[in-house]
Design a protein around this motif. Structure first.
Motif, PDB file in Angstrom:
ATOM      1  N   ASP A 323       0.836  -1.207   0.000  1.00  0.00           N
ATOM      2  CA  ASP A 323       0.000   0.000   0.000  1.00  0.00           C
ATOM      3  C   ASP A 323       0.871   1.256   0.000  1.00  0.00           C
ATOM      4  OD1 ASP A 323      -2.219  -1.575   0.036  1.00  0.00           O
ATOM      5  OD2 ASP A 323      -2.770  -1.170   2.122  1.00  0.00           O
ATOM      6  N   MET A 324       1.925   1.231   0.817  1.00  0.00           N
ATOM      7  CA  MET A 324       2.843   2.374   0.880  1.00  0.00           C
ATOM      8  C   MET A 324       3.506   2.593  -0.480  1.00  0.00           C
ATOM      9  SD  MET A 324       6.316   2.758   3.178  1.00  0.00           S
ATOM     10  CE  MET A 324       7.016   1.337   2.299  1.00  0.00           C
ATOM     11  N   TYR A 325       3.937   1.506  -1.097  1.00  0.00           N
ATOM     12  CA  TYR A 325       4.615   1.584  -2.388  1.00  0.00           C
ATOM     13  C   TYR A 325       3.687   2.187  -3.443  1.00  0.00           C
ATOM     14  CZ  TYR A 325       7.152   0.023  -6.547  1.00  0.00           C
ATOM     15  OH  TYR A 325       7.815  -0.030  -7.754  1.00  0.00           O
ATOM     16  N   ASN A 326       2.468   1.728  -3.488  1.00  0.00           N
ATOM     17  CA  ASN A 326       1.506   2.237  -4.462  1.00  0.00           C
ATOM     18  C   ASN A 326       1.133   3.691  -4.184  1.00  0.00           C
ATOM     19  OD1 ASN A 326       1.385  -0.223  -5.857  1.00  0.00           O
ATOM     20  ND2 ASN A 326      -0.189  -1.030  -4.471  1.00  0.00           N
ATOM     21  N   SER A 327       1.018   4.039  -2.898  1.00  0.00           N
ATOM     22  CA  SER A 327       0.712   5.428  -2.538  1.00  0.00           C
ATOM     23  C   SER A 327       1.849   6.353  -2.933  1.00  0.00           C
ATOM     24  CB  SER A 327       0.440   5.537  -1.030  1.00  0.00           C
ATOM     25  OG  SER A 327      -0.703   4.795  -0.663  1.00  0.00           O
ATOM     26  N   ALA A 328       3.083   5.876  -2.761  1.00  0.00           N
ATOM     27  CA  ALA A 328       4.235   6.690  -3.131  1.00  0.00           C
ATOM     28  C   ALA A 328       4.271   6.921  -4.643  1.00  0.00           C
ATOM     29  CB  ALA A 328       5.525   6.017  -2.669  1.00  0.00           C
ATOM     30  N   LYS A 329       3.900   5.907  -5.423  1.00  0.00           N
ATOM     31  CA  LYS A 329       3.895   6.048  -6.892  1.00  0.00           C
ATOM     32  C   LYS A 329       2.877   7.089  -7.339  1.00  0.00           C
ATOM     33  CE  LYS A 329       4.155   2.470  -9.546  1.00  0.00           C
ATOM     34  NZ  LYS A 329       3.889   1.147 -10.163  1.00  0.00           N
ATOM     35  N   SER A 330       1.788   7.214  -6.596  1.00  0.00           N
ATOM     36  CA  SER A 330       0.739   8.172  -6.960  1.00  0.00           C
ATOM     37  C   SER A 330       0.813   9.464  -6.142  1.00  0.00           C
ATOM     38  CB  SER A 330      -0.639   7.534  -6.769  1.00  0.00           C
ATOM     39  OG  SER A 330      -0.832   7.132  -5.419  1.00  0.00           O
ATOM     40  N   ALA A 346       9.627   1.417   6.041  1.00  0.00           N
ATOM     41  CA  ALA A 346      10.022   2.512   5.145  1.00  0.00           C
ATOM     42  C   ALA A 346      11.021   2.059   4.080  1.00  0.00           C
ATOM     43  CB  ALA A 346      10.602   3.660   5.963  1.00  0.00           C
ATOM     44  N   GLY A 347      11.895   1.123   4.415  1.00  0.00           N
ATOM     45  CA  GLY A 347      12.902   0.676   3.457  1.00  0.00           C
ATOM     46  C   GLY A 347      12.504  -0.539   2.646  1.00  0.00           C
ATOM     47  N   TRP A 348      11.215  -0.856   2.609  1.00  0.00           N
ATOM     48  CA  TRP A 348      10.748  -2.052   1.895  1.00  0.00           C
ATOM     49  C   TRP A 348      11.047  -1.956   0.404  1.00  0.00           C
ATOM     50  CZ3 TRP A 348       6.688  -2.920  -1.731  1.00  0.00           C
ATOM     51  CH2 TRP A 348       6.349  -4.279  -1.921  1.00  0.00           C
ATOM     52  N   HIS A 349      11.450  -3.078  -0.196  1.00  0.00           N
ATOM     53  CA  HIS A 349      11.804  -3.121  -1.610  1.00  0.00           C
ATOM     54  C   HIS A 349      10.853  -4.048  -2.340  1.00  0.00           C
ATOM     55  CE1 HIS A 349      14.335  -2.821  -5.141  1.00  0.00           C
ATOM     56  NE2 HIS A 349      14.400  -4.150  -5.221  1.00  0.00           N
ATOM     57  N   ASN A 350      10.246  -3.555  -3.403  1.00  0.00           N
ATOM     58  CA  ASN A 350       9.283  -4.333  -4.179  1.00  0.00           C
ATOM     59  C   ASN A 350      10.030  -5.224  -5.160  1.00  0.00           C
ATOM     60  OD1 ASN A 350       7.116  -5.378  -5.494  1.00  0.00           O
ATOM     61  ND2 ASN A 350       6.321  -3.414  -6.254  1.00  0.00           N
ATOM     62  N   GLU A 351      10.130  -6.489  -4.823  1.00  0.00           N
ATOM     63  CA  GLU A 351      10.871  -7.433  -5.667  1.00  0.00           C
ATOM     64  C   GLU A 351      10.146  -7.728  -6.966  1.00  0.00           C
ATOM     65  OE1 GLU A 351      11.562 -10.873  -3.311  1.00  0.00           O
ATOM     66  OE2 GLU A 351      12.975  -9.866  -1.950  1.00  0.00           O
TER      67      GLU A 351
END
Length: 355
Positions: A323-330, A346-351
Motif C-alpha cells: 500500500d505504501m509503495y503504491n501510494s508513493a507512486k501516486s 520505510a525501506g521495503w523493496h518491491n521485488e
C-alpha cells in the motif's frame, strides 16, 4: 567575540556553560564552543591550564585547551524548560551528566540546537567516513601535535592544548536580523500561520493553539503533550517548535497534507474497539496524557484493521508495504502515512518490479 569561520567546523561561537557542581562561586562560565563532523568541543582559558597542569610554569601562555565533550552521533540536544533562563539547552551524552548551555540570543540558540540535530541526523543517515573510531574517544584528548595533555579537577574530560587564531570583537548578544536572515526566515516560515490555522487544537488532548509539531506524524501538539512525544524517541515522534525552529517548505507541506484531523482518523480509528479508553482533555494530568499517547503512537493500540489486511503480522506488514509503495507512486501522502502507521517498513523493496 567571534572568530573567522574555520574549515571543517559546522558551528562555533561563545556559549555560557553551567557548572556541574550544585554549589559554585561562578555557576556560569563563558566558553568558546565548536562542532565538527566528529564531535563537540569547548576551549579553556590559559589561567585554567596553569591550574590544571601540575606545576604550571607559564609555558602554555600562547595556547588554549580543547576539551571534547562527546562524538556528535552519541549525543542528543533538548531545549531547557521555559521556566529557567532564556535560550538554554542541554547536550545529553551517554557517559556524563547533561551539559547545560546558554546561547546569547534567539539566533544563536537556533543555530546551535538546529546544527546539532542536523549533524546527528546526517551521521545516522549517511554516516561519517572520517569517524572510523566514532564513540571510542568520548571524554578523551583530541590528537594533535601541539602541547601536552592535562586533566582538570573541575572537569572529567582529558584535553589537549591547541593554538587558535586571534579573535575579533563582534558581540551579537542583541543582534538584529540582517535583511538576508530575515528573508530566509520568512521563506521558511510562510506556511506556519496556515499550519496553526488549520490545526487549532492539540491532536492528543484538544488544547487550543498548539505550537509544537511532530514532523514524522504530521500533527500539531501542545507543550504538555510535546514533552511526552519527546520521550517516545525520534523514531516515533520527531518534535519541533513552530516558534523556535524553522520548518522547510517540504516539511510544512507534508504536515499540511496530513494534519491533526487526518492523522487522528488513522491513529484513533479503532478507539471504540478498546474498552475503557477515553481521549484526554486539555486539563488532563501528565499520567493520563502519557498513557494515551504511548498507547496511540508507540503501541499503536487504537488503529483499525480490516479483514482483508491479513491474519498474521507478516501478512499485514506485506500488505501495508505494498500500500505504501503504491501510494508513493501516486504521490498520496495520506496513503503513505496510513500505511506507515499500520506497520509498513520505510525501506521495503518491491521485488516484483526488479529489473
Amino acid at each position: 567575540l567571534q572568530r573567522d569561520p574555520t574549515p571543517g567546523v559546522f558551528v562555533e561561537g561563545w556559549l555560557y556553560k553551567k557548572a556541574a557542581q550544585r554549589i559554585s562561586l561562578n555557576p556560569w562560565t563563558k566558553r568558546w564552543f565548536m562542532m565538527d563532523s566528529d564531535g563537540i568541543y569547548y576551549f579553556r582559558s590559559k589561567d585554567e591550564i596553569k591550574k590544571a597542569v601540575e606545576g604550571g610554569n607559564g609555558q602554555h601562555s600562547n595556547a588554549l585547551e580543547r576539551v571534547k565533550i562527546c562524538p556528535v552521533v552519541l549525543c542528543t540536544v533538548r531545549e531547557a524548560p521555559n521556566e529557567g533562563p532564556r535560550f538554554c539547552f542541554e547536550v545529553v551524552t551517554p557517559n556524563q551528566k547533561p551539559l547545560m548551555l546558554q546561547a546569547r540570543g534567539p539566533l544563536e540558540f537556533q543555530k546551535w540546537v538546529g546544527g546539532i540535530r542536523n549533524a546527528i541526523e546526517m551521521q545516522l543517515v549517511h554516516g561519517n567516513p572520517n569517524s572510523a573510531y566514532l564513540g571510542q574517544d568520548s571524554g578523551k584528548a583530541v590528537s594533535t601535535s601541539m602541547g601536552s595533555r592535562s586533566r582538570s579537577s573541575s572537569d572529567d574530560e582529558i584535553s589537549d592544548e591547541v593554538n587558535l587564531p586571534d579573535f575579533h570583537d563582534i558581540d551579537n548578544e542583541i543582534q538584529q536580523f540582517t535583511e538576508e536572515t530575515a528573508k530566509a526566515a520568512q521563506a521558511k516560515s510562510d506556511l506556519v500561520p496556515q499550519l496553526m490555522e488549520t490545526n487549532k487544537f492539540c491532536a492528543d488532548c484538544g488544547a487550543p493553539n498548539p505550537d509544537w509539531v511532530s514532523l514524522n506524524l504530521g500533527v500539531l501538539v501542545c507543550l504538555e503533550c510535546c514533552g511526552i512525544h519527546r520521550s517516545l524517541g525520534v523514531h516515533v515522534s520527531k518534535v519541533r517548535s513552530l516558534k523556535l525552529d524553522s520548518l522547510t517548505e517540504s516539511e510544512a507541506r507534508v504536515i499540511l497534507a496530513i494534519g491533526n484531523d487526518n492523522a487522528n482518523a488513522i491513529w484513533e480509528a479503532g478507539t471504540a474497539n478498546q474498552k475503557g479508553w477515553e481521549k484526554p482533555k486539555a486539563d488532563a494530568t501528565r499520567k493520563v496524557r502519557e498513557e494515551w499517547i504511548k498507547s496511540k503512537y508507540l503501541w499503536r493500540g487504537f488503529l483499525a484493521y480490516k479483514e482483508g489486511d491479513g491474519k498474521t503480522h507478516v501478512e499485514r506488514e506485506e500488505k501495508y508495504c505494498r500500500d505504501m509503495y503504491n501510494s508513493a507512486k501516486s504521490c498520496d501522502i495520506l496513503g503513505i502515512a496510513s500505511a506507515l502507521a499500520h506497520g509498513a517498513v520505510a525501506g521495503w523493496h518491491n521485488e516484483d518490479e526488479e529489473g
